[in-house]
Design an enzyme around this catalytic site. Structure first.
Site, PDB file in Angstrom:
ATOM      1  N   ASP A   1      -7.250  -6.140   4.226  1.00 33.03           N
ATOM      2  CA  ASP A   1      -6.516  -4.875   4.271  1.00 33.03           C
ATOM      3  C   ASP A   1      -6.630  -4.303   5.676  1.00 33.03           C
ATOM      4  O   ASP A   1      -7.735  -4.061   6.165  1.00 33.03           O
ATOM      5  CB  ASP A   1      -7.122  -3.905   3.252  1.00 33.03           C
ATOM      6  CG  ASP A   1      -6.416  -2.562   3.216  1.00 33.03           C
ATOM      7  OD1 ASP A   1      -5.408  -2.389   3.928  1.00 33.03           O
ATOM      8  OD2 ASP A   1      -6.877  -1.678   2.467  1.00 33.03           O
TER       9      ASP A   1
ATOM     10  N   MET B   1      -8.945   8.441  -0.668  1.00 38.35           N
ATOM     11  CA  MET B   1      -9.825   8.882   0.413  1.00 38.35           C
ATOM     12  C   MET B   1     -10.252  10.320   0.168  1.00 38.35           C
ATOM     13  O   MET B   1      -9.447  11.142  -0.284  1.00 38.35           O
ATOM     14  CB  MET B   1      -9.104   8.779   1.761  1.00 38.35           C
ATOM     15  CG  MET B   1      -8.512   7.414   2.055  1.00 38.35           C
ATOM     16  SD  MET B   1      -7.748   7.376   3.693  1.00 38.35           S
ATOM     17  CE  MET B   1      -6.773   5.866   3.571  1.00 38.35           C
TER      18      MET B   1
ATOM     19  N   MET C   1     -12.171   4.754  -0.987  1.00 36.32           N
ATOM     20  CA  MET C   1     -12.861   5.037   0.280  1.00 36.32           C
ATOM     21  C   MET C   1     -13.468   6.425   0.149  1.00 36.32           C
ATOM     22  O   MET C   1     -13.036   7.399   0.763  1.00 36.32           O
ATOM     23  CB  MET C   1     -11.868   4.943   1.443  1.00 36.32           C
ATOM     24  CG  MET C   1     -11.454   3.512   1.741  1.00 36.32           C
ATOM     25  SD  MET C   1     -10.116   3.393   2.941  1.00 36.32           S
ATOM     26  CE  MET C   1      -8.714   3.399   1.814  1.00 36.32           C
TER      27      MET C   1
ATOM     28  N   MET D   1     -12.201  -5.478   5.225  1.00 40.82           N
ATOM     29  CA  MET D   1     -11.353  -4.566   5.994  1.00 40.82           C
ATOM     30  C   MET D   1     -11.103  -5.152   7.379  1.00 40.82           C
ATOM     31  O   MET D   1     -12.043  -5.525   8.084  1.00 40.82           O
ATOM     32  CB  MET D   1     -12.024  -3.194   6.117  1.00 40.82           C
ATOM     33  CG  MET D   1     -12.106  -2.409   4.819  1.00 40.82           C
ATOM     34  SD  MET D   1     -10.478  -2.013   4.115  1.00 40.82           S
ATOM     35  CE  MET D   1      -9.748  -1.017   5.420  1.00 40.82           C
TER      36      MET D   1
ATOM     37  N   ASP E   1      -4.793   3.748  -2.051  1.00 39.26           N
ATOM     38  CA  ASP E   1      -5.950   4.168  -1.268  1.00 39.26           C
ATOM     39  C   ASP E   1      -6.373   5.572  -1.657  1.00 39.26           C
ATOM     40  O   ASP E   1      -5.597   6.526  -1.537  1.00 39.26           O
ATOM     41  CB  ASP E   1      -5.611   4.145   0.226  1.00 39.26           C
ATOM     42  CG  ASP E   1      -5.467   2.731   0.759  1.00 39.26           C
ATOM     43  OD1 ASP E   1      -6.379   1.921   0.539  1.00 39.26           O
ATOM     44  OD2 ASP E   1      -4.432   2.437   1.388  1.00 39.26           O
TER      45      ASP E   1
ATOM     46  N   SER F   1       0.829  -1.201   0.000  1.00 34.53           N
ATOM     47  CA  SER F   1       0.000   0.000   0.000  1.00 34.53           C
ATOM     48  C   SER F   1       0.861   1.247   0.000  1.00 34.53           C
ATOM     49  O   SER F   1       1.646   1.477   0.927  1.00 34.53           O
ATOM     50  CB  SER F   1      -0.909   0.014   1.233  1.00 34.53           C
ATOM     51  OG  SER F   1      -1.576   1.245   1.331  1.00 34.53           O
TER      52      SER F   1
ATOM     53  N   HIS G   1      -8.374   1.282  -4.179  1.00 35.07           N
ATOM     54  CA  HIS G   1      -9.350   1.107  -3.106  1.00 35.07           C
ATOM     55  C   HIS G   1      -9.997   2.459  -2.861  1.00 35.07           C
ATOM     56  O   HIS G   1      -9.382   3.362  -2.300  1.00 35.07           O
ATOM     57  CB  HIS G   1      -8.649   0.580  -1.850  1.00 35.07           C
ATOM     58  CG  HIS G   1      -9.566   0.391  -0.685  1.00 35.07           C
ATOM     59  ND1 HIS G   1      -9.104   0.134   0.591  1.00 35.07           N
ATOM     60  CD2 HIS G   1     -10.920   0.414  -0.581  1.00 35.07           C
ATOM     61  CE1 HIS G   1     -10.128   0.009   1.419  1.00 35.07           C
ATOM     62  NE2 HIS G   1     -11.241   0.192   0.735  1.00 35.07           N
TER      63      HIS G   1
ATOM     64  N   HIS H   1      -1.196  -1.267  -4.269  1.00 39.02           N
ATOM     65  CA  HIS H   1      -2.475  -0.878  -3.687  1.00 39.02           C
ATOM     66  C   HIS H   1      -2.505   0.629  -3.469  1.00 39.02           C
ATOM     67  O   HIS H   1      -1.610   1.188  -2.826  1.00 39.02           O
ATOM     68  CB  HIS H   1      -2.671  -1.613  -2.355  1.00 39.02           C
ATOM     69  CG  HIS H   1      -4.045  -1.462  -1.777  1.00 39.02           C
ATOM     70  ND1 HIS H   1      -5.114  -2.221  -2.199  1.00 39.02           N
ATOM     71  CD2 HIS H   1      -4.516  -0.648  -0.799  1.00 39.02           C
ATOM     72  CE1 HIS H   1      -6.187  -1.888  -1.508  1.00 39.02           C
ATOM     73  NE2 HIS H   1      -5.850  -0.921  -0.651  1.00 39.02           N
TER      74      HIS H   1
END
Length: 227
Positions: free
Chosen positions: A172, A34, A65, A134, A32, A7, A63, A30
């Site tokens: 994760d 957000m 979010m 998660m 993220d 990540s 991913h 990976h």
């Protein structure tokens, strides 16, 4: 074979191309995303993903979010993502969204927060390529692994087996040398690792060690027999 997805949330954001190179040999990178709405943190968006996709040969595992993934997820496929995960808690039309992600050429994945059960979404599983469980509350890296998620991982693997699906099961949050074996035994086969990789002296070697631990743990696991 287990897949290890480092990540970049735990990487140096000022050196993302170098940090991607440091984990060459990993299965995916990976990323993220957000938005400071769905989760209380803000990271990066489409332009950075576009740049990262150009800077590395490692496929990107996004991913999201974020709120309104129905609107934004397709743009991340266009930006270069090979896999896009949306949170079912945020999606207005998860089946339609999964089909759109697939139609644009990426793998479609659905994520669930720790408090969201898998059972209500059993009928959605054939529409997906991966489910993400998660194992911490989404929003920040470096959190401690939640052991109480292990039964949920097992139940998700049981549903995948029940429907005879070729579906990856990703975990994760808090994945490290002291937790990855339990996740693999429970049924996970794709592992997101942040600080366990980028906090190591040799990130590439950390990826190899984590993959070895997961492979050994899953070799004789209940779900892998005859798999």
């Amino acid at each position: 074979m287990a897949q290890i997805n480092p990540s970049i949330l735990s990487a140096d954001f000022a050196r993302l191309a170098d940090e991607a190179e440091a984990v060459r040999g990993s299965d995916w990178l990976h990323v993220d995303v957000m938005d400071n709405h769905f989760v209380p943190n803000l990271t990066l968006g489409v332009p950075v993903v576009e740049s990262l996709a150009r800077a590395t040969d490692t496929p990107l595992d996004l991913h999201l979010m974020i709120e309104d993934p129905d609107r934004w997820a397709p743009q991340y496929v266009e930006a270069g993502a090979g896999s896009v995960t949306f949170h079912v808690e945020a999606a207005a039309a998860p089946v339609r969204l999964a089909r759109e992600i697939r139609a644009k050429g990426a793998r479609a994945s659905m994520a669930l927060k720790p408090g969201t059960p898998i059972e209500p979404y059993e009928d959605l599983l054939p529409e997906l390529d991966m489910v993400l469980i998660m194992t911490v509350e989404p929003g920040f890296g470096g959190q401690a692994f939640l052991d109480i998620m292990l039964p949920k991982i097992r139940r998700t693997r049981e549903l995948i087996a029940k429907h005879d699906l070729e579906l990856w099961l990703q975990v994760d949050g808090g994945v490290a040398a002291n937790t990855i074996e339990r996740c693999a035994e429970a049924g996970a086969d794709v592992f997101v690792a942040g600080s366990a990789v980028y906090g190591a002296e040799d990130p590439a070697e950390a990826v190899r060690k984590l993959r070895d631990l997961a492979d050994k743990a899953s070799a004789d696991a209940w779900w892998a027999c005859g798999h």
